[in-house]
Scaffold this motif. Structure first.
Motif, PDB file in Angstrom:
ATOM      1  N   TYR A  33       0.782  -1.226   0.000  1.00 56.86           N
ATOM      2  CA  TYR A  33       0.000   0.000   0.000  1.00 56.86           C
ATOM      3  C   TYR A  33       0.825   1.295   0.000  1.00 56.86           C
ATOM      4  N   LEU A  34       2.022   1.258   0.607  1.00 55.30           N
ATOM      5  CA  LEU A  34       2.729   2.511   0.834  1.00 55.30           C
ATOM      6  C   LEU A  34       4.160   2.549   0.328  1.00 55.30           C
ATOM      7  N   PHE A  35       4.827   1.453   0.261  1.00 55.53           N
ATOM      8  CA  PHE A  35       6.286   1.460   0.125  1.00 55.53           C
ATOM      9  C   PHE A  35       6.748   1.799  -1.248  1.00 55.53           C
ATOM     10  N   PRO A  36       7.914   2.624  -1.120  1.00 60.28           N
ATOM     11  CA  PRO A  36       7.699   4.039  -1.342  1.00 60.28           C
ATOM     12  C   PRO A  36       6.999   4.257  -2.662  1.00 60.28           C
ATOM     13  N   ARG A  37       6.068   5.157  -2.676  1.00 57.16           N
ATOM     14  CA  ARG A  37       5.303   5.392  -3.896  1.00 57.16           C
ATOM     15  C   ARG A  37       6.196   5.880  -5.028  1.00 57.16           C
TER      16      ARG A  37
END
Length: 386
Positions: A221-225
Motif C-alpha cells: 500500500y505505501l512502500f515508497p510510492r
C-alpha cells in the motif's frame, strides 16, 4: 500555540529486542512514524523520547529538521511503565502552553502517513471534540467469553457489504491538549472523536509474527510510492554528492576533489540497466570533465546556477523524449532545491541542508556525500525498480 508530536521509544523491549530500530522495509522501524510526523505541515515539533543511546544516535542520523530527542527517565522506561508516565514526565520538564496540541504517536504503527495525521489534526482543530484517537473500521464479528455476541445478531447474520462494523483502536495516534492531559493524566479525555484510518493499518508490531505481515502491507500500500515511477534518466550533482564537498589544493595551487570508487561502479550498473546518466553542477572545471568522461556519463552540464540545473535537466528530457517525472536526481544544496522538487525520484545524502531534507517525498540516504551515496541509491532504490 504549537502542535507537538511525541513518539516514545524505549530500548528495553522484551518481545523484540531494540525493536524500535530493528530494520523494517529497509529502514529502522521508528523512521517511518518520524517521517510521517515530520512531513505533516501542521506539526511544529517532533519529540522522540528515549532512554537508549543507540536509539538516539539512529534518530539523529535521519536528519529531519523538526525532530529532537528527549532523554526520558529510566524509571519511566520499564516494562511496567505506562506511556502516560513518560508523557507527563516530558510535560513537567518542558512546561508547555496548556493550549498546545499534543499528539502521541506510536512507533509500532509504521503504516501511519502524514495524510493520516493531517486528517486527525484537521478534525481536532474544528474543536468539536476534546481529544481524538485513530481507529480502523473492522467488519469482523466479536464475541464475549460467555458466548454473547458483541456487535451483531448471529440469528440475522449480515452480509459483509451490509455490515456497519465496529471502530477498533489501532494505536497509531492520539491528540489532546497539554492542559487536558495534565488534568486527566491520560492521553484521551472529555468528548472523544474518532479519526478513521484504512483497515490495513490495524497491525501493531508487538510480536515477531506481526513483522512479516506489516512489511507485506507496507510494500503493497505505501512502500515508497516514488519507486512505482518509470525512471529513464539518472542525474547527480558533484560537490556534496560525488565528493565530500571539501576543497583540496596541491602545493602548486591546483584544485583537487576526492571521489568514491563505489559511485563509479554505481554509474556503470545504472547504465547497464538501460538508463541514461548525467551530471549537472554549478562548478566549471576540467577536473569534473575528466571525471565525467571516466564515468561515461551521457550528459555533462557545468556552470549551472540559479535555476540552471532545472533548465539543463529539462533540456535533456526534451532530447530523450521523456518528462521530468522520469528523472531520478541526487542533490544536497540550495541550488539543487528547484530540480529536486520537480523530479520523479529525489534523494539526498545524510548531510544535505535541512531545506533539502524537508522536500516532501525526498529519499534521505544514510551515507554522506563522497561516501558512496550514489551506490547506496542504486542498491536501495533504483535496483528495485529497474
Amino acid at each position: 500555540m504549537k502542535t507537538i508530536a511525541f513518539i516514545p521509544v524505549r530500548g528495553g523491549s522484551k518481545s523484540i529486542p531494540l525493536k524500535n530500530i530493528k530494520e523494517f522495509c529497509g529502514k529502522p522501524l521508528v523512521y517511518w512514524t518520524i517521517k510521517a510526523a515530520a512531513e505533516t505541515k501542521t506539526i511544529d515539533e517532533v519529540i522522540i523520547a528515549t532512554d537508549h543511546e543507540e536509539i538516539e544516535t539512529v534518530v539523529n542520523s535521519f536528519g529531519f529538521s523538526k525532530v529532537s530527542v528527549y532523554r526520558r527517565n529510566k524509571t519511566n522506561a520499564q516494562d511496567s511503565s505506562s506511556t502516560e508516565s513518560v508523557i507527563l514526565e516530558y510535560l513537567n520538564a518542558r512546561k508547555l502552553d496548556k493550549n498546545d496540541a499534543f499528539i502521541l504517536v506510536q512507533a509500532t504503527s509504521p503504516l501511519l502517513t502524514a495524510n493520516d495525521l493531517a486528517a486527525g489534526i484537521n478534525m481536532f482543530d474544528k474543536q468539536e471534540y476534546d481529544s481524538i484517537l485513530s481507529c480502523v473500521l473492522s467488519k469482523r464479528f466479536f464475541w464475549k467469553e460467555n458466548g454473547d455476541p458483541i456487535n451483531y445478531d448471529p440469528y440475522n447474520r449480515p452480509r459483509r457489504q451490509d455490515f456497519e462494523g465496529i471502530n477498533m483502536e489501532n494505536g497509531a495516534f492520539y491528540i489532546n491538549t497539554v492542559g487536558r492531559i495534565e488534568e486527566s493524566r491520560n492521553r484521551l479525555s472529555g468528548n472523544i472523536g474518532i479519526s478513521l484510518m484504512p483497515e490495513y493499518t490495524d497491525v501493531e508490531l508487538d510480536e515477531e509474527d506481526d513483522w512479516q505481515r506489516a512489511e507485506i502491507l507496507m510494500k503493497k500500500y505505501l512502500f515508497p510510492r516514488e519507486t512505482k515511477k518509470k525512471i529513464s534518466l539518472f542525474i547527480s550533482d558533484i560537490d556534496g554528492v560525488l565528493t565530500d564537498a571539501g576543497m583540496y589544493y596541491s602545493e602548486n595551487g591546483d584544485e583537487l576533489k576526492k571521489f568514491n570508487t563505489h559511485d563509479g561502479m554505481a554509474f556503470q550498473l545504472i547504465r547497464e540497466n538501460g538508463l541514461k546518466t548525467a551530471i549537472i553542477t554549478s562548478e566549471n572545471t576540467e577536473l569534473v570533465k575528466r571525471r565525467a568522461n571516466k564515468l561515461k556519463v551521457d550528459y555533462l552540464y557545468q556552470g549551472k546556477r540559479d535555476g540552471g540545473k532545472l533548465s539543463a535537466a529539462l533540456e535533456i528530457c526534451k532530447k530523450e523524449g521523456i518528462t521530468i517525472d522520469n528523472v531520478a536526481y541526487i542533490g544536497d544544496d540550495i541550488n539543487c532545491f528547484e530540480l529536486l522538487s520537480m523530479v520523479g525520484i529525489a534523494a539526498c545524502p545524510s548531510n544535505a541542508l535541512n531545506k533539502i531534507k524537508d522536500i516532501p517525498g525526498i529519499i534521505k540516504l544514510s551515507r554522506k556525500g563522497g561516501e558512496g551515496v550514489v551506490r547506496e541509491f542504486y542498491e536501495e532504490v533504483l535496483s528495485k525498480i529497474l
